[in-house]
Write a protein that holds these residues in place. Structure first.
Motif: not given
Length: 530
Positions: A71-75, A78-82, A106-108, A172-181
């Protein structure tokens, strides 16, 4: 005696901070134009892979990712190919080896011209705020905080103590998890960005679930991200966080890339991610398929669901609950005809939930629940809320399983836990072997009324079969099965030592004082706070 003295000193110090900082408040909000994701560019590499992978007429494609390193590698892949955009939204993004690896990637991407937007809930940014501020000062990157703390920002308790009149807002907290490429591929599920969510922590690690997603549901995720990004609950990090000498504070402002490199350079090297040849479902690393230009996915009709970012500030508590992701998932379960299989690390159904479970029992719908044992729970107080309902759940005919840290550490199906403490963190449901939920929502009052949550509902018998396979591995190989003893009705935990069944009569793998504390505190903890 020393422990009580320490607690007293902490309480007095907290009270003093509260008095001294009672006037703390957020700065006036600045007007900013709304920003939106826009249509995906079909010429990007990821868009072409999605097009090549999508059979005619299919809606959305999925790859379950129960293995943390996959799962980490997938992120990262995707970031490296975006090539166009990256939208990143998390409840927790830690300044550890995993967090720094992702932020560096992300910086790269930004250096290649990719537009990067990062949205993080402010609750756990004590250690990461300066790194996030430095990232925000690099070209093509924006970082914003959800529901930020105004003051006392260098300590978790001091943040609350500095704003004693805003506790209701800050709860009140934002518990969301999302990564979009590039608007065409997404990762959604239960994992935050920290070592323990990817089985890379020496002390504790989580069994969790994400899904790689393509297809028509991805624009729905982007709409959710945009709604949060443009909401009044969100602030640019530079408006909230003061820089240190390393982030252009008192020592003078450095160029963004240089100051980010300073923070990265002061930290340990990135983690060594070892990818096994395949995961428990038989899939290999996603990079192999991305490189080949075509992915094998399971397909189905899907809908993204999310709480509004204003929950519950602009509605009553009852309205927040009735329109919540939690109630949508309850609705899915109540539509079940034959069976419901649910995993939730924090399971506090409440009286309303018990009435729903009782209705399932009356309709002969088989209910299987997997949650944390007391020993596995990273929120022991929440366990007190769950424990109130165990006997009633079992009496109604539910199959109930609790994760065992010891049994988790002996297996390798979800990664190498070694000597670390294994915990459950996956929030999933499989209904009637045809419908699946994956997301951030726990089945507890906090998810229903206080936190914002999100997830995806998929109609796909193939995906449901894979989800059930994962749930079955967790409950049969990594968990205790609970039952009521015949005659006495007392709780029993069943396991095996490799040769025969073992029956335990008290909370397994937990010490006397841990059990005594929970027994003592259970009657006085309000359920709505759990």
């Amino acid at each position: 005696m020393n422990a009580w003295s320490s607690l007293l000193r902490i309480a007095l110090a907290g009270a003093l901070i509260a008095v001294l900082s009672a006037c703390g408040s957020l700065p006036p909000a600045r007007e900013r134009p709304a920003e939106f994701s826009g249509a995906a560019d079909p010429s990007t590499t990821l868009a072409k892979i999605v097009e090549a992978s999508t059979p005619p007429g299919e809606h959305s494609g999925f790859r379950l990712m129960p293995l943390g390193v996959y799962s980490l590698d997938a992120r990262i892949q995707l970031a490296e190919r975006a090539q166009h955009s990256l939208e990143v939204q998390y409840y927790q993004l830690e300044n550890d080896a995993v967090g720094r690896l992702l932020l560096r990637t992300l910086r790269e991407a930004a250096a290649r011209g990719v537009k990067v937007r990062v949205l993080v809930d402010d609750l756990y940014t004590v250690k990461s705020q300066q790194l996030l501020l430095a990232l925000s000062r690099t070209p093509n990157v924006q970082v914003r905080l959800f529901n930020p703390f105004c003051c006392g920002r260098n300590g978790f308790l001091s943040r609350f103590a500095a704003s004693p009149w805003e506790i209701e807002r800050l709860n009140h907290r934002m518990h969301n998890k999302l990564f979009v490429a590039d608007g065409v591929m997404a990762v959604v599920g239960g994992r935050n960005i920290a070592e323990e969510y990817f089985v890379l922590n020496e002390a504790q690690n989580f069994i969790d679930m994400d899904a790689l997603v393509v297809g028509k549901v991805v624009p729905q995720f982007e709409q959710i991200f945009d709604a949060y990004w443009n909401s009044v609950q969100v602030w640019p990090i530079a408006d909230i966080v003061a820089g240190t000498a390393s982030t252009g504070g008192e020592g003078g402002r450095k160029p963004g890339t240089a100051e980010f490199d300073d923070w990265i350079g002061m930290a340990a090297p990135p983690p060594k991610i070892v990818l096994p040849p395949s995961d428990i479902l038989g899939y290999g690393p996603v990079a192999e398929e991305l490189d080949a230009g075509r992915m094998g996915l399971l397909w189905g009709q899907a809908s993204a669901i999310a709480d509004p970012p204003t929950k519950p500030a602009t509605v009553t508590a009852d309205e927040a609950i009735s329109t919540s992701v939690t109630m949508k998932v309850w609705g899915l379960m109540m539509d079940a005809k034959t069976e419901v299989d649910l995993t939730s690390p924090y399971l506090v159904p409440g009286e309303r939930g018990m009435a729903a479970f009782d209705d399932l029992a009356r309709r002969k719908v088989k209910l299987t629940l997997l949650t944390n044992s007391l020993a596995a729970n990273d929120e022991p107080l929440v366990h007190t809320g769950y424990a109130r309902y165990r006997e009633r759940l079992l009496a109604s005919g539910a199959d109930l399983y609790e994760l065992s840290p010891q049994r988790t550490s002996k297996g390798e199906r979800f990664g190498m836990f070694g000597k670390s403490l294994g915990r459950l963190h996956a929030k999933t449901a499989a209904i009637d072997k045809t419908r699946v939920f994956i997301g951030s929502m726990n089945l507890d009052p906090r998810s229903a009324s206080q936190n914002t949550e999100m997830g995806v509902v998929i109609d796909s018998p193939q995906l449901a079969r894979e989800m059930l396979r994962i749930i079955n591995i967790s409950k049969l190989q990594n968990s205790y099965r609970l039952r009521l003893a015949k005659g006495t009705g007392t709780l029993q935990w069943l396991t095996n030592d490799g040769e025969q069944e073992v029956i335990l009569t008290s909370e397994p793998e937990s010490g006397f004082f841990q059990r005594f504390y929970n027994m003592l505190i259970a009657p006085i903890v309000p359920e709505m706070l759990l």
